[in-house]
Design a protein around this motif. Structure first.
Motif, PDB file in Angstrom:
ATOM      1  N   THR A  88     -31.053  13.890  37.809  1.00 16.91           N
ATOM      2  CA  THR A  88     -31.604  13.182  36.646  1.00 16.91           C
ATOM      3  C   THR A  88     -32.903  13.858  36.208  1.00 16.91           C
ATOM      4  OG1 THR A  88     -32.967  11.694  37.959  1.00 16.91           O
ATOM      5  CG2 THR A  88     -30.680  10.991  37.532  1.00 16.91           C
ATOM      6  N   ARG A  89     -33.360  13.506  35.035  1.00 12.29           N
ATOM      7  CA  ARG A  89     -34.633  14.022  34.526  1.00 12.29           C
ATOM      8  C   ARG A  89     -35.773  13.665  35.484  1.00 12.29           C
ATOM      9  NH1 ARG A  89     -36.362  15.719  29.422  1.00 12.29           N
ATOM     10  NH2 ARG A  89     -34.308  15.305  28.568  1.00 12.29           N
ATOM     11  N   GLU A  90     -35.758  12.468  36.015  1.00 12.76           N
ATOM     12  CA  GLU A  90     -36.800  12.020  36.944  1.00 12.76           C
ATOM     13  C   GLU A  90     -36.763  12.823  38.245  1.00 12.76           C
ATOM     14  OE1 GLU A  90     -34.606   9.882  35.425  1.00 12.76           O
ATOM     15  OE2 GLU A  90     -36.035   9.203  33.883  1.00 12.76           O
ATOM     16  N   GLU A  91     -35.560  13.087  38.744  1.00  6.54           N
ATOM     17  CA  GLU A  91     -35.436  13.885  39.960  1.00  6.54           C
ATOM     18  C   GLU A  91     -35.919  15.308  39.732  1.00  6.54           C
ATOM     19  OE1 GLU A  91     -31.769  12.057  42.491  1.00  6.54           O
ATOM     20  OE2 GLU A  91     -31.254  13.006  40.578  1.00  6.54           O
ATOM     21  N   LEU A  92     -35.601  15.870  38.590  1.00  6.10           N
ATOM     22  CA  LEU A  92     -36.062  17.225  38.285  1.00  6.10           C
ATOM     23  C   LEU A  92     -37.581  17.257  38.117  1.00  6.10           C
ATOM     24  CD1 LEU A  92     -33.200  18.455  35.956  1.00  6.10           C
ATOM     25  CD2 LEU A  92     -33.595  19.033  38.366  1.00  6.10           C
ATOM     26  N   ALA A  93     -38.171  16.164  37.664  1.00  4.53           N
ATOM     27  CA  ALA A  93     -39.636  16.077  37.592  1.00  4.53           C
ATOM     28  C   ALA A  93     -40.230  16.110  38.998  1.00  4.53           C
ATOM     29  CB  ALA A  93     -40.062  14.812  36.853  1.00  4.53           C
ATOM     30  N   LEU A  94     -39.582  15.478  39.960  1.00  5.54           N
ATOM     31  CA  LEU A  94     -40.030  15.541  41.358  1.00  5.54           C
ATOM     32  C   LEU A  94     -39.959  16.975  41.876  1.00  5.54           C
ATOM     33  CD1 LEU A  94     -38.419  12.456  43.149  1.00  5.54           C
ATOM     34  CD2 LEU A  94     -40.845  12.960  42.921  1.00  5.54           C
ATOM     35  N   VAL A  95     -38.885  17.657  41.559  1.00  4.04           N
ATOM     36  CA  VAL A  95     -38.720  19.054  41.969  1.00  4.04           C
ATOM     37  C   VAL A  95     -39.833  19.891  41.361  1.00  4.04           C
ATOM     38  CG1 VAL A  95     -37.218  21.078  41.776  1.00  4.04           C
ATOM     39  CG2 VAL A  95     -36.238  18.837  42.365  1.00  4.04           C
ATOM     40  N   ARG A  96     -40.121  19.677  40.104  1.00  7.48           N
ATOM     41  CA  ARG A  96     -41.180  20.441  39.427  1.00  7.48           C
ATOM     42  C   ARG A  96     -42.540  20.161  40.067  1.00  7.48           C
ATOM     43  NH1 ARG A  96     -43.559  24.526  37.991  1.00  7.48           N
ATOM     44  NH2 ARG A  96     -44.911  24.397  36.225  1.00  7.48           N
ATOM     45  N   GLU A  97     -42.791  18.915  40.426  1.00  8.26           N
ATOM     46  CA  GLU A  97     -44.041  18.547  41.096  1.00  8.26           C
ATOM     47  C   GLU A  97     -44.185  19.306  42.425  1.00  8.26           C
ATOM     48  OE1 GLU A  97     -45.687  14.516  43.194  1.00  8.26           O
ATOM     49  OE2 GLU A  97     -44.692  14.288  41.247  1.00  8.26           O
ATOM     50  N   ALA A  98     -43.103  19.388  43.167  1.00  7.65           N
ATOM     51  CA  ALA A  98     -43.128  20.138  44.428  1.00  7.65           C
ATOM     52  C   ALA A  98     -43.321  21.629  44.176  1.00  7.65           C
ATOM     53  CB  ALA A  98     -41.844  19.884  45.212  1.00  7.65           C
ATOM     54  N   GLU A  99     -42.716  22.140  43.106  1.00  9.25           N
ATOM     55  CA  GLU A  99     -42.873  23.552  42.768  1.00  9.25           C
ATOM     56  C   GLU A  99     -44.329  23.880  42.437  1.00  9.25           C
ATOM     57  OE1 GLU A  99     -41.461  25.374  38.893  1.00  9.25           O
ATOM     58  OE2 GLU A  99     -39.913  26.067  40.309  1.00  9.25           O
ATOM     59  N   VAL A 100     -44.998  23.006  41.737  1.00  9.33           N
ATOM     60  CA  VAL A 100     -46.420  23.202  41.426  1.00  9.33           C
ATOM     61  C   VAL A 100     -47.224  23.281  42.719  1.00  9.33           C
ATOM     62  CG1 VAL A 100     -48.461  22.099  40.412  1.00  9.33           C
ATOM     63  CG2 VAL A 100     -46.321  22.212  39.115  1.00  9.33           C
ATOM     64  N   ALA A 101     -46.937  22.389  43.651  1.00  9.51           N
ATOM     65  CA  ALA A 101     -47.633  22.414  44.949  1.00  9.51           C
ATOM     66  C   ALA A 101     -47.340  23.716  45.694  1.00  9.51           C
ATOM     67  CB  ALA A 101     -47.218  21.205  45.792  1.00  9.51           C
ATOM     68  N   LEU A 102     -46.112  24.197  45.599  1.00  6.91           N
ATOM     69  CA  LEU A 102     -45.725  25.447  46.243  1.00  6.91           C
ATOM     70  C   LEU A 102     -46.554  26.611  45.702  1.00  6.91           C
ATOM     71  CD1 LEU A 102     -43.620  26.822  48.186  1.00  6.91           C
ATOM     72  CD2 LEU A 102     -42.246  27.195  46.133  1.00  6.91           C
ATOM     73  N   TYR A 103     -46.664  26.703  44.372  1.00  5.38           N
ATOM     74  CA  TYR A 103     -47.466  27.753  43.759  1.00  5.38           C
ATOM     75  C   TYR A 103     -48.945  27.606  44.094  1.00  5.38           C
ATOM     76  CZ  TYR A 103     -43.631  29.573  40.934  1.00  5.38           C
ATOM     77  OH  TYR A 103     -42.464  30.152  40.515  1.00  5.38           O
ATOM     78  N   ASP A 104     -49.443  26.385  44.066  1.00  4.48           N
ATOM     79  CA  ASP A 104     -50.860  26.156  44.352  1.00  4.48           C
ATOM     80  C   ASP A 104     -51.224  26.589  45.767  1.00  4.48           C
ATOM     81  OD1 ASP A 104     -51.244  25.144  41.819  1.00  4.48           O
ATOM     82  OD2 ASP A 104     -51.312  23.038  42.447  1.00  4.48           O
ATOM     83  N   ASP A 105     -50.283  26.500  46.665  1.00  7.27           N
ATOM     84  CA  ASP A 105     -50.535  26.811  48.068  1.00  7.27           C
ATOM     85  C   ASP A 105     -50.241  28.279  48.422  1.00  7.27           C
ATOM     86  OD1 ASP A 105     -51.382  25.736  50.588  1.00  7.27           O
ATOM     87  OD2 ASP A 105     -49.301  25.864  51.271  1.00  7.27           O
ATOM     88  N   LEU A 106     -49.770  29.061  47.472  1.00  7.62           N
ATOM     89  CA  LEU A 106     -49.388  30.444  47.743  1.00  7.62           C
ATOM     90  C   LEU A 106     -50.511  31.280  48.357  1.00  7.62           C
ATOM     91  CD1 LEU A 106     -47.261  32.681  47.641  1.00  7.62           C
ATOM     92  CD2 LEU A 106     -47.951  33.101  45.257  1.00  7.62           C
TER      93      LEU A 106
END
Length: 191
Positions: free
Chosen positions: A21-39
Motif C-alpha cells: 500500500t501507499r502507507e507501507e511504501l512510505a514506511l519503506v521510504r522512511e527506513a531508506e532515509v535512515a539507511l542513507y543518513d547512517d551511511l
C-alpha cells in the motif's frame, strides 16, 4: 543502523511489492532515509575493520589507508580526493579479490568519475612497484595509457599508496577524517 527504535519496530506487512500500500511504501521510504543518513558511520565502521585484515605488511590495512590519506591531506589534496584515498582498500574487508571495484562502486554516486577510475584501477598500477621483484610484468598499467586518468593514478600509487607501509609514520587518526567522510557521503549521491 540508526538507533531509532520506532523505525526499527515499524514494518510493512506486504509479502510482495506489487501488493504494498501507499502507507507501507512510505514506511519503506522512511527506513531508506535512515539507511542513507547512517551511511557515513557504516563506512567508518568498515574502515575500522581493516585493522583486522591479515595482510603481512609492516602495518595494518587500516594504518596503510590512514597513512595514504594523511599524505594526501598534507599535500593539500581536495576533500573528495582524500576520502577516496582513505577508502581505496575498504573492499579488502569483504571482497579482497575485487576490493578496488567494490570501493569504486561505493564512491561512484558521491565523487567525480576520475577519482572512481583511479580507485578502481589502482591495483594494476600498484603492481608497477613490486611485480618486477616477483619476476612478473610490472608494466600491466600500460594497457591504460590512453586513459585521461592514467597519470593521476600513477601519481596516486607513487605518492600515496606504495609508500604508506611505514610503522614510524605519524598518521592522522580515523577520527580526524570522520567529518570529511560525513560530508562526502551525506549528499545521498547527488555529487
Amino acid at each position: 543502523m540508526t538507533n531509532d527504535s520506532t523505525t526499527a519496530r515499524r514494518r510493512a506487512s506486504f509479502t510482495a511489492l506489487d501488493s504494498a500500500t501507499r502507507e507501507e511504501l512510505a514506511l519503506v521510504r522512511e527506513a531508506e532515509v535512515a539507511l542513507y543518513d547512517d551511511l557515513p558511520r557504516r563506512i567508518l565502521d568498515q574502515l575500522e575493520q581493516l585493522h583486522h585484515v591479515p595482510n603481512g605488511h609492516p602495518v595494518s590495512q587500516l594504518e596503510h589507508c590512514l597513512q595514504a590519506a594523511t599524505r594526501a591531506f598534507r599535500d593539500g589534496r581536495s576533500e573528495d580526493y582524500v576520502v577516496c584515498v582513505l577508502v581505496h582498500d575498504i573492499g579488502d574487508v569483504i571482497c579482497p579479490h575485487n576490493h578496488a571495484v567494490l570501493a569504486a562502486m561505493m564512491l561512484r554516486p558521491f565523487v567525480d568519475e576520475s577519482l572512481c577510475w583511479m580507485v578502481e584501477k589502482h591495483p594494476v598500477f600498484q603492481q608497477h612497484h613490486f611485480y618486477g621483484t616477483l619476476g612478473r610484468d610490472a608494466n600491466r598499467r600500460d594497457a591504460y595509457r590512453d586513459s585521461p586518468y592514467y597519470d593521476m593514478t600513477v601519481e596516486f600509487c607513487e605518492r600515496y599508496d606504495q609508500c604508506s607501509f611505514d610503522p614510524g609514520y605519524d598518521s592522522l587518526p580515523l577520527s580526524f577524517f570522520k567529518p570529511m567522510v560525513e560530508r562526502i557521503f551525506a549528499n545521498r549521491g547527488g555529487k
